[in-house]
Design a protein around this motif. Structure first.
Motif, mmCIF file in Angstrom:
data_model
loop_
_atom_site.group_PDB
_atom_site.id
_atom_site.type_symbol
_atom_site.label_atom_id
_atom_site.label_comp_id
_atom_site.label_asym_id
_atom_site.label_seq_id
_atom_site.Cartn_x
_atom_site.Cartn_y
_atom_site.Cartn_z
ATOM 1 N N PRO A 184 8.004 -59.113 46.185
ATOM 2 C CA PRO A 184 7.800 -59.429 47.577
ATOM 3 C C PRO A 184 6.322 -58.792 47.892
ATOM 4 N N ARG A 185 6.146 -57.594 47.565
ATOM 5 C CA ARG A 185 4.813 -57.130 48.061
ATOM 6 C C ARG A 185 3.781 -57.695 47.671
ATOM 7 N N ARG A 186 3.657 -58.161 46.416
ATOM 8 C CA ARG A 186 2.496 -59.056 46.017
ATOM 9 C C ARG A 186 2.343 -60.359 46.570
ATOM 10 N N ARG A 187 3.632 -60.886 46.823
ATOM 11 C CA ARG A 187 3.378 -62.184 48.020
ATOM 12 C C ARG A 187 2.996 -61.746 49.429
ATOM 13 N N ALA A 188 3.209 -60.705 49.951
ATOM 14 C CA ALA A 188 2.920 -60.303 51.148
ATOM 15 C C ALA A 188 1.444 -59.857 51.046
ATOM 16 N N LEU A 189 0.966 -59.392 49.823
ATOM 17 C CA LEU A 189 -0.406 -59.007 49.953
ATOM 18 C C LEU A 189 -1.337 -60.397 49.669
ATOM 19 N N PHE A 190 -0.804 -61.295 48.839
ATOM 20 C CA PHE A 190 -1.483 -62.558 48.918
ATOM 21 C C PHE A 190 -1.592 -63.220 50.213
ATOM 22 N N ALA A 191 -0.448 -63.171 51.075
ATOM 23 C CA ALA A 191 -0.392 -63.872 52.112
ATOM 24 C C ALA A 191 -1.203 -63.290 53.354
ATOM 25 N N VAL A 192 -1.160 -61.905 53.131
ATOM 26 C CA VAL A 192 -2.309 -61.114 54.129
ATOM 27 C C VAL A 192 -3.750 -61.525 53.864
ATOM 28 N N LEU A 193 -4.120 -61.684 52.440
ATOM 29 C CA LEU A 193 -5.363 -61.726 52.008
ATOM 30 C C LEU A 193 -5.777 -63.261 52.467
ATOM 31 N N ALA A 248 0.308 -71.043 43.728
ATOM 32 C CA ALA A 248 -0.253 -69.613 43.927
ATOM 33 C C ALA A 248 0.756 -68.718 44.275
ATOM 34 N N TRP A 249 1.813 -69.438 45.306
ATOM 35 C CA TRP A 249 2.915 -68.716 45.820
ATOM 36 C C TRP A 249 3.868 -68.068 44.622
ATOM 37 N N PHE A 250 3.956 -69.202 43.638
ATOM 38 C CA PHE A 250 4.858 -68.628 42.338
ATOM 39 C C PHE A 250 4.165 -68.135 41.441
ATOM 40 N N THR A 251 2.993 -67.940 41.320
ATOM 41 C CA THR A 251 2.327 -67.280 40.414
ATOM 42 C C THR A 251 1.831 -65.931 40.622
#
Length: 164
Positions: free
Chosen positions: A7-16, A84-87
């Motif tokens: 969840p943190r990696r996905r959150a970082l991705f979304a914020v970026l 990207a979301w799943f990767t």
């Protein structure tokens, strides 16, 4: 070094992605305001020169109806974003950064095209087609994704685990 949780990696991705889209959009608005009178600004290797691209990369498809270009680029953008979301939970950080750049560039150009029936380009070299910040994000993002696949930790993540 520990890696952030899924969840943190996905959150970082979304914020970026959101941050890069905002940066690209603000850049477009500033450049359009600066060059509204048709002038160019010399930056040395680059010029700021306002152009509009109704096609896709290198103006390919410029003669196609806007709906067709928008539909195809929208479908490709959605596919890349879902991939990207799943990767992102499994890629090295450099790959996450690259995927964020690719998605942000694609989304920004898609929204620009949807609102204006064209993409606003403004970086002009004289020897290469005029491009914009989202195009640069896409290009750098792809390079980072490729680099991430060459990293030892990326190759090791794909290797089968043996019990011993």
């Amino acid at each position: 070094m520990t890696t952030p949780s899924r969840p943190r990696r996905r959150a970082l991705f979304a914020v970026l992605v959101v941050g890069l889209v905002a940066l690209a959009w603000v850049t477009k608005e500033v450049v359009e305001g600066l060059l509204a009178d048709g002038r160019a600004v010399d930056l040395g290797l680059l010029q700021l020169r306002l152009t509009y691209n109704t096609g896709v990369a290198f103006s390919l498809g410029a003669g196609l109806p806007t709906g067709v270009v928008l539909g195809v680029t929208g479908a490709v953008t959605l596919a890349i974003a879902v991939y990207a979301w799943f990767t992102v939970p499994a890629v090295p950080l450099i790959g996450l950064l690259g995927l964020a750049g690719v998605v942000a560039g694609a989304v920004t150009n898609l929204v620009n095209r949807a609102l204006d029936a064209a993409v606003t380009d403004y970086f002009h070299t004289g020897w290469f087609p005029t491009f914009n910040l989202p195009d640069a994000l896409l290009t750098v993002g792809v390079v980072l994704v490729v680099i991430s696949t060459l990293l030892p930790e990326a190759r090791d993540a794909d290797a089968p685990r043996t019990q011993g």
